[in-house]
Motif scaffolding. Structure first.
Motif, short mmCIF file in Angstrom:
data_model
loop_
_atom_site.label_atom_id
_atom_site.label_comp_id
_atom_site.label_asym_id
_atom_site.label_seq_id
_atom_site.Cartn_x
_atom_site.Cartn_y
_atom_site.Cartn_z
N THR A 163 32.22 -71.29 39.84
CA THR A 163 31.65 -71.01 41.30
C THR A 163 32.83 -70.61 42.19
O THR A 163 32.51 -69.74 43.31
CB THR A 163 31.05 -72.39 41.86
N HIS A 164 33.99 -71.04 42.10
CA HIS A 164 34.98 -70.67 43.19
C HIS A 164 35.97 -69.81 42.76
O HIS A 164 36.59 -69.34 43.70
CB HIS A 164 35.64 -72.10 43.50
N LEU A 165 36.24 -69.31 41.58
CA LEU A 165 37.28 -68.39 41.11
C LEU A 165 36.62 -67.58 40.38
O LEU A 165 37.32 -66.33 40.44
CB LEU A 165 38.25 -69.21 40.35
N GLY A 166 35.73 -67.44 39.74
CA GLY A 166 35.16 -66.45 38.76
C GLY A 166 35.49 -66.69 37.31
O GLY A 166 36.08 -67.53 36.73
N TRP A 167 34.67 -66.23 36.50
CA TRP A 167 34.48 -66.28 35.04
C TRP A 167 35.97 -66.17 34.36
O TRP A 167 36.33 -66.74 33.45
CB TRP A 167 33.48 -65.58 34.54
N GLU A 168 36.70 -65.22 34.97
CA GLU A 168 38.11 -64.93 34.32
C GLU A 168 38.84 -66.11 34.24
O GLU A 168 39.65 -66.32 33.28
CB GLU A 168 38.64 -63.77 34.92
N TRP A 169 38.64 -66.98 35.25
CA TRP A 169 39.82 -68.06 35.32
C TRP A 169 39.40 -69.21 34.17
O TRP A 169 40.25 -70.02 34.17
CB TRP A 169 39.83 -68.65 36.68
N ILE A 170 38.40 -69.11 33.68
CA ILE A 170 38.02 -70.21 32.54
C ILE A 170 38.84 -69.97 31.34
O ILE A 170 39.04 -70.74 30.33
CB ILE A 170 36.73 -70.24 32.03
N PHE A 171 39.38 -68.61 31.08
CA PHE A 171 40.50 -68.23 30.24
C PHE A 171 41.93 -68.04 31.02
O PHE A 171 42.62 -68.62 30.24
CB PHE A 171 40.14 -66.85 29.73
N PHE A 172 42.11 -67.85 32.06
CA PHE A 172 43.55 -67.89 32.64
C PHE A 172 43.90 -69.24 32.91
O PHE A 172 45.35 -69.54 32.69
CB PHE A 172 43.30 -67.22 33.86
N VAL A 173 42.84 -70.30 32.93
CA VAL A 173 43.28 -71.50 32.97
C VAL A 173 44.10 -72.14 31.69
O VAL A 173 44.85 -72.92 31.76
CB VAL A 173 42.22 -72.62 33.13
N ASN A 174 43.97 -71.66 30.66
CA ASN A 174 44.56 -71.79 29.36
C ASN A 174 46.14 -71.36 29.30
O ASN A 174 46.98 -71.95 28.46
CB ASN A 174 44.01 -71.17 28.19
#
Length: 548
Positions: A171-182
């Motif tokens: 919602t707040h950062l974009g789908w890319e960040w579900i991978f960048f958080v790793n």
């Protein structure tokens, strides 16, 4: 067989069991990241479709590419951990996972994203079996429960955090960040691993059975691919004359060839030492884990669809609705860890399986078209408490009497059978739910449209017959029949009641299997007495001892 040679390595500077708390914390952090990635990606599916222009089949492969490679490689990577050392495998797997996560975040086409997700699965498969290796190498048999409890609690936290954290990030950062958080988590885990985790190396160089690896990988690939893709191809033709049953049959045939080859190599260096299966408790616990893998998917796949399609919850709200289960599991895992060091694990495992089955049955029977979320809380809590009493003793009982040199391959086998149970549940429960849904939607449409004019009624029923053929792709909104007002409400009622009618007996299938798992657990024997265990642990060669 290659000639054993001792590698140049330092003499051990700390005994097994030293500084185990920080080691387990590092392993738990890595496990948290990989499990989080399994649940967090589901939240991003709508954004992936919009951003990359992905089709439904492509989005499914964003999910399945990870699971496929993960399931296929676990035994091989577990054995590699036995041969070259778990620390090297863990660090390599983490590096691959982090690199693949970066590639996934930067992907701008679905094909690239699928390839990076497959690479993530490879990295996860490399590091996952090593956790059990470290616990068995660093802790004596009667002290391992605390390590397994920490891992169980971490698993519950990852399951709980996935939907909520994923929803916030998308919602707040974009789908890319579900991978960048790793990336920060992975890099921190690698740094801590280098600094804190001892090098539990075998001390003897071995030769990997490459033909065995090829046969095992090909066989598992055929079986797992067929089970994952069966529903998509209606269990029939894939292309030309190639069918799903043929792919699965070919996979099974190759696995039989693998078994024959391994049987002939048992006196040398097999990829899969059959010695692990001669341990009664290990074999029984492998069966329990396969059932647990099936039950987890078999219960929560239809329940998640129910929360979103019938009750109309968002993905994040659905995750929060299920949250009492992992929260209860985290609590009972810690309690189970404390108790497992004092009492025979069988006396925790059997009640845990019964509680998990009973809580799951509560959830299945409490599901109605208009149920409130609170009605599920008692069942979810009971199931979660039971699960916490399963994970700790099941691994303790499986590994207690195995020599450390088999820790990696035994972990790979346990992870593989659990993953195969999950994949089988996706196929079986998906097919059963789709079949029952088609029938229940027709019956509900006929019953509830009795008051409609004949022409409208026939089109209304035909619409649900067509929707039923779509199986699990049907959603709550698809039942409106294209109308508004009363007709739209009638359509929703047909779908909601039809789905519940189809879902409830489907969810009772894994509940029945939990009874079988409890029966298997009753056959567990008491582990070797203290003297025997000491002989197993102290009987390791110097080459098998942890090295600093």
């Amino acid at each position: 067989m290659s000639t054993p040679t001792t590698p140049a390595a330092a003499t051990p500077t700390s005994p097994p069991g030293a500084r185990t708390g920080p080691v387990i914390a590092v392993l738990a952090l890595g496990l948290f990241m990989t499990l989080l990635d399994l649940t967090i990606v589901n939240i991003a599916i709508p954004d992936l479709v919009d951003s990359l222009g992905s089709s439904l089949d492509q989005v499914l492969w964003v999910l399945n590419a990870y699971s496929l490679l993960y399931a296929v490689l676990l035994i091989t990577t577990g054995r590699l951990g036995d041969l070259i050392g778990p620390k090297a495998m863990y660090l390599t797997g983490m590096a691959v996972f982090v690199a693949a996560s970066a590639g996934s975040g930067f992907a701008r086409t679905t094909a690239v994203l699928i390839a990076c997700r497959a690479l993530q699965g490879v990295g996860a498969a490399m590091l996952a079996p090593q956790t059990l290796v470290f616990i068995t190498a660093l802790l004596p048999p009667d002290k391992r429960a605390a390590g397994f409890a920490a891992i169980g609690g971490t698993s519950g936290l990852a399951v709980l955090a996935g939907p909520t954290l994923g929803g916030f990030i998308v919602t707040h950062l974009g789908w890319e960040w579900i991978f960048f958080v790793n990336l920060p988590i992975g890099l921190l885990t690698m740094a801590l691993c280098v600094r804190l985790v001892p090098d539990v190396r075998p001390g003897i160089r071995h030769r990997l059975d490459l033909l065995g690896v090829l046969l095992l990988t090909a066989g598992l690939f055929g079986v797992v691919f067929g089970l994952i893709e069966g529903e998509r191809y209606d269990w029939a033709t894939i292309t030309g004359a190639l069918t799903i049953p043929e792919v699965i049959a070919a996979g099974v045939a190759v696995l039989v060839l693998f078994g024959v080859r391994e049987a002939r190599r048992q006196g040398g260096e097999p990829l899969l030492p059959f010695e692990v299966f001669r341990n009664r408790n290990f074999t029984l616990m492998a069966g329990v884990l396969a059932i647990m893998g099936f039950a987890m998917v078999g219960l929560y796949l239809p329940l998640t669809i129910y929360f979103q399609s019938v009750l109309g919850l968002s993905a994040v709200a659905a995750g929060l609705a299920i949250a009492p289960q992992p929260l209860a599991m985290m609590f009972s895992s810690m309690l189970g860890g404390a108790l497992s060091d004092r009492i025979f694990g069988k006396y925790l495992l059997v009640p845990g399986l019964v509680l998990f089955g009973a809580g799951s049955a509560w959830v299945a029977l409490a599901a109605h078209a208009d149920s409130g979320r609170l009605v599920f809380v008692p069942g979810l809590v009971i199931a979660g408490l039971g699960m916490g009493w399963v994970w700790v003793p099941v691994f303790s009982l499986a590994t207690r009497d195995l020599p450390p040199r088999l820790a990696g391959v035994s972990s790979g086998v346990l992870d593989t059978v659990q993953e195969l149970g999950s994949v089988l549940a996706t196929a079986v429960i998906g097919a059963l739910l789709s079949s029952r849904l088609a029938s229940s939607l027709h019956d509900e449409a006929v019953s509830r449209s009795a008051g409609l004019p004949d022409g409208v009624r026939s089109r209304f029923v035909a619409g649900f017959d067509q929707a039923g053929s779509s199986g699990l792709q049907v959603g709550a909104g698809s039942g409106s029949g294209g109308g508004t007002g009363r007709l739209a409400q009638l359509g929703h009622d047909v779908f909601a009641h039809g789905f519940v009618t189809a879902m409830r007996p489907t969810m009772l299938v894994p509940v029945a299997l939990m009874a079988l798992a409890a029966f298997l657990a009753l056959a567990v024997r008491r582990p070797a007495d203290v003297a025997d265990v000491a002989e197993v642990v102290e009987g390791r060669t110097d080459a098998e001892r942890p090295m600093a």
